[in-house]
Design a protein around this motif. Structure first.
Motif, PDB file in Angstrom:
ATOM      1  N   ASN A  32      51.536 -35.062 -27.601  1.00 36.37           N
ATOM      2  CA  ASN A  32      52.190 -35.592 -26.405  1.00 36.37           C
ATOM      3  C   ASN A  32      52.965 -34.464 -25.749  1.00 36.37           C
ATOM      4  O   ASN A  32      53.546 -33.614 -26.440  1.00 36.37           O
ATOM      5  CB  ASN A  32      53.153 -36.716 -26.786  1.00 36.37           C
ATOM      6  N   ILE A  33      52.959 -34.454 -24.441  1.00 40.32           N
ATOM      7  CA  ILE A  33      53.695 -33.425 -23.693  1.00 40.32           C
ATOM      8  C   ILE A  33      54.703 -34.113 -22.790  1.00 40.32           C
ATOM      9  O   ILE A  33      54.326 -34.893 -21.902  1.00 40.32           O
ATOM     10  CB  ILE A  33      52.739 -32.538 -22.875  1.00 40.32           C
ATOM     11  N   ILE A  34      55.963 -33.827 -23.011  1.00 42.10           N
ATOM     12  CA  ILE A  34      57.055 -34.416 -22.229  1.00 42.10           C
ATOM     13  C   ILE A  34      57.758 -33.294 -21.479  1.00 42.10           C
ATOM     14  O   ILE A  34      58.210 -32.318 -22.090  1.00 42.10           O
ATOM     15  CB  ILE A  34      58.057 -35.148 -23.141  1.00 42.10           C
ATOM     16  N   VAL A  35      57.812 -33.417 -20.162  1.00 45.78           N
ATOM     17  CA  VAL A  35      58.447 -32.396 -19.326  1.00 45.78           C
ATOM     18  C   VAL A  35      59.601 -33.033 -18.562  1.00 45.78           C
ATOM     19  O   VAL A  35      59.443 -34.085 -17.942  1.00 45.78           O
ATOM     20  CB  VAL A  35      57.445 -31.769 -18.329  1.00 45.78           C
ATOM     21  N   ILE A  36      60.754 -32.383 -18.625  1.00 45.50           N
ATOM     22  CA  ILE A  36      61.911 -32.797 -17.820  1.00 45.50           C
ATOM     23  C   ILE A  36      62.325 -31.632 -16.939  1.00 45.50           C
ATOM     24  O   ILE A  36      62.701 -30.571 -17.432  1.00 45.50           O
ATOM     25  CB  ILE A  36      63.099 -33.213 -18.701  1.00 45.50           C
ATOM     26  N   MET A  37      62.196 -31.810 -15.646  1.00 49.19           N
ATOM     27  CA  MET A  37      62.773 -30.868 -14.693  1.00 49.19           C
ATOM     28  C   MET A  37      64.106 -31.462 -14.254  1.00 49.19           C
ATOM     29  O   MET A  37      64.156 -32.471 -13.561  1.00 49.19           O
ATOM     30  CB  MET A  37      61.859 -30.653 -13.487  1.00 49.19           C
ATOM     31  N   ASP A  38      65.193 -30.843 -14.716  1.00 52.04           N
ATOM     32  CA  ASP A  38      66.514 -31.424 -14.552  1.00 52.04           C
ATOM     33  C   ASP A  38      67.189 -30.916 -13.281  1.00 52.04           C
ATOM     34  O   ASP A  38      67.315 -29.705 -13.082  1.00 52.04           O
ATOM     35  CB  ASP A  38      67.384 -31.089 -15.768  1.00 52.04           C
ATOM     36  N   GLU A  39      67.618 -31.864 -12.455  1.00 51.53           N
ATOM     37  CA  GLU A  39      68.203 -31.559 -11.156  1.00 51.53           C
ATOM     38  C   GLU A  39      69.405 -30.616 -11.284  1.00 51.53           C
ATOM     39  O   GLU A  39      70.381 -30.906 -11.985  1.00 51.53           O
ATOM     40  CB  GLU A  39      68.630 -32.849 -10.451  1.00 51.53           C
ATOM     41  N   ALA A  40      69.303 -29.464 -10.605  1.00 55.29           N
ATOM     42  CA  ALA A  40      70.398 -28.482 -10.481  1.00 55.29           C
ATOM     43  C   ALA A  40      70.937 -28.022 -11.823  1.00 55.29           C
ATOM     44  O   ALA A  40      72.095 -27.576 -11.914  1.00 55.29           O
ATOM     45  CB  ALA A  40      71.527 -29.050  -9.625  1.00 55.29           C
ATOM     46  N   PHE A  41      70.135 -28.079 -12.874  1.00 55.03           N
ATOM     47  CA  PHE A  41      70.601 -27.663 -14.203  1.00 55.03           C
ATOM     48  C   PHE A  41      70.529 -26.145 -14.307  1.00 55.03           C
ATOM     49  O   PHE A  41      69.471 -25.543 -14.113  1.00 55.03           O
ATOM     50  CB  PHE A  41      69.755 -28.306 -15.299  1.00 55.03           C
TER      51      PHE A  41
END
Length: 623
Positions: A272-281
């Motif tokens: 499984n591939i989980i990607v989080i692009m976190d706002e302004a992190f």
């Protein structure tokens, strides 16, 4: 000496002709000093443009006062909007911002619109001009020359019209001819400022990668006209679709994968591939040193020290303070904003058909593909783009039931809960690709948010914005820790990729520079490059090679993650990983070679990359 009606009319016409000149300088003063910053030839071009627009409006409307008022109101709106856009985003308005009005409106309520005294005075001047323009009431085709008292009445056959009537005539077709001439002149000017020879001759500033400087050197109107040519992307020099295909064929798809040391059947063991692009992190300490009351990202700092099955580094992105969709575009497609017009938004300008992406590729391997964003689905046209990228479904804020909120936005902890929910409800044994773009940390940071656990403070700074921002970052860091802790105990192989989309606005980072006696306006090229660095993490719950300090750029990150995970690679991903060896960083801000030197020109390898990107974005036909 008593003025005749003819004399009064002449004065009105002269005043009307001077007003567009005044409008240019007033608009510029909203954001900069035009006499000090705008080149004199560019000033003349801006003035000519405003005069032509005024003439066009006059011929169409027929009433001088209303032509002036419409132009004055338009310039006021542009000047004020430009002031806010530069304040919030750091860059001036560009033509493709028109396509982003819906997205901008959706987040507009969170900003502070208080104006400094200078801008208030400018608005007052504009309002006084709008009132004064009501006295310039010459109407074309309505007024007839009248005889002044004491003048001999000429014979009817030799009666002369006032000069303005001789120029425009009282007939509609005379006005139409002049309107068409004015419009043709505007079109001619647009063509002229888009030609390299005239740009050089007129000493215009042509460098799109510094939009603020371009706007100040050229003025708003000229810059806007120059930018119009980039609403579409021209083919690279020497481009050939056949050559691009041959280039891809030299990097064929992988046909096997390994998880740790064991090679198994792809369909049964793909992770499984989980990607989080976190706002302004971001970790704003890369900009300069400061002391905080506590660590604002303790979990990621711990991973960066060399955690098992973890790769960390800093991601070089092409935007700062906003334009989230461009980092998203680079990650999902492997393309770079370096070869697209500065300020452009591919999601809203170029993605109009099915597009090869990480989602479509993983879908071809049998993955279930899901995109999630806890805000409006229409933001950056995601509801239109995601299906073209190959996502099976898209969850927006309406799908986050009972979610927690921070500053009115659905928080990162709830995003993690949604990811876990999707994982637990997925088809057993079927690999899942979950891509999430968060919203919790969106600017502005001036709403006085107070965390129940206490806000993080910074020694030597009274900035509430910096304190609020760091407090939000810590909450995101905790959410990531929660997600990784959960998947440590799961049997299915899973990879988690986490990264920020961009650094925060200057409102936040200026406080860090202030602590150290510096300013955002006085950064060196190397210091400015730090404004485009955000941390990233690749973690797996099975054995992958560990690495720290692996700096790269957003266009490579997806391929890096798949390689680390042992997932088969597409031809384009294989190509990117080979290119990365020579140029580990390629972004709109800078290109860095393997010797850590900033590259100014384009090598044969970079020209091939530009050609291949153009082919995949604009010219690739479905097989």
């Amino acid at each position: 000496m008593k003025l005749t009606k003819k004399g009064i009319r002449n004065i009105k016409i002269v005043l009307a002709a001077l007003l567009p000149i005044l409008l240019f300088y007033l608009e510029a003063c909203f954001t900069y000093h035009p006499f000090a910053r705008t080149r004199w030839k560019a000033q003349i071009l801006n003035l000519v443009f405003l005069e032509l627009v005024f003439l066009l409006l006059w011929m169409i409307i027929g009433k001088l006062s209303w032509a002036l008022r419409i132009e004055t109101i338009s310039v006021l709106v542009i000047g004020l909007a430009n002031y806010y856009v530069i304040s919030f985003r750091g860059n001036p308005i560009v033509p493709w911002d028109i396509l982003s009005i819906g997205t901008a409106a959706s987040v507009a309520g969170g900003y502070s619109y208080a104006l400094p005294l200078k801008q208030i005075i400018l608005i007052a001047v504009f309002l006084m001009l709008i009132v004064a323009e009501g006295f310039l009431d010459i109407r074309l085709g309505k007024e007839k020359p009248k005889q002044d008292k004491g003048e001999a009445k000429p014979e009817k056959k030799t009666r002369k019209l006032h000069p303005i009537h001789r120029i425009t005539g009282c007939k509609w077709y005379h006005r139409l001819v002049i309107a068409l001439l004015a419009l043709a002149s505007v079109c001619g000017m647009t063509w002229m400022v888009q030609q390299d020879s005239y740009v050089s001759r007129l000493e215009l500033y042509p460098f799109l990668f510094t939009p603020n400087v371009m706007y100040e050197r050229n003025g708003f109107a000229v810059t806007f006209l120059m930018d119009l040519q980039y609403m579409s992307v021209e083919k690279p020099e020497g481009y050939s679709a056949k050559q691009a295909k041959q280039l891809l064929e030299a990097y064929p798809d992988s046909n096997s994968w390994t998880a740790g040391e064991q090679q198994t059947d792809t369909k049964d063991t793909l992770p499984n591939i989980i990607v989080i692009m976190d706002e302004a992190f971001s970790d704003v300490r890369v900009l300069d040193d400061f002391t905080s009351s506590e660590d604002y990202m303790p979990f990621i700092h711990k991973l960066q020290k060399g955690a098992d099955n973890t790769i960390t580094g800093y991601l070089n992105v092409s935007v700062k303070g906003g334009n989230t969709a461009n980092t998203e575009f680079e990650f999902l497609t492997g393309s770079t904003m370096a070869y697209l017009p500065a300020g452009s938004i591919p999601y809203q300008q170029y993605i109009t058909k099915e597009q090869p992406s990480l989602a479509s590729y993983l879908k071809s391997l049998g993955y279930d593909t899901t995109a999630m964003h806890p805000y409006y689905a229409s933001g950056w046209s995601r509801d239109k783009v995601y299906p073209l990228f190959g996502f099976d479904r898209f969850f927006d804020q309406t799908d986050y039931t009972y979610a927690g909120r921070v500053r009115g936005y659905i928080d990162d902890a709830s995003c993690v809960d949604k990811i876990i929910e999707q994982y637990e409800n997925k088809e057993a044994g079927k690999p899942s690709f979950l891509f999430t773009v968060t919203m919790q940390n969106h600017s502005p940071y001036t709403d006085g948010y107070v965390d129940p656990a206490g806000n993080i403070s910074v020694s030597g700074s009274m900035s509430a914005s910096l304190s609020e921002y760091l407090t939000l970052i810590k909450k995101s860091d905790a959410a990531l820790e929660k997600l990784i802790t959960y998947f440590e105990d799961q049997e299915e192989p899973t990879v988690i990729v986490f990264f920020g989309d961009h650094q925060p606005t200057d409102t936040v980072v200026s406080s860090i520079y202030d602590i150290n006696g510096r300013s955002v306006q006085d950064l060196t090229t190397e210091e400015e490059a730090k404004r485009y660095e955000v941390p990233y993490v690749i973690w797996a719950n099975y054995d992958i090679p560990e690495e720290s300090g692996a700096d790269t750029s957003a266009n490579y990150l997806a391929a890096d993650a798949l390689r680390a995970a042992g997932v088969p690679l597409a031809d384009y991903q294989n190509y990117l990983l080979k290119l990365q060896e020579s140029y580990p960083i390629i972004s709109a801000q800078r290109t860095v070679d393997a010797n850590e030197e900033v590259v100014s020109g384009k090598s044969e390898e970079l020209l091939q990359y530009q050609m291949l990107q153009y082919y995949l974005l604009f010219d690739k036909k479905e097989d």
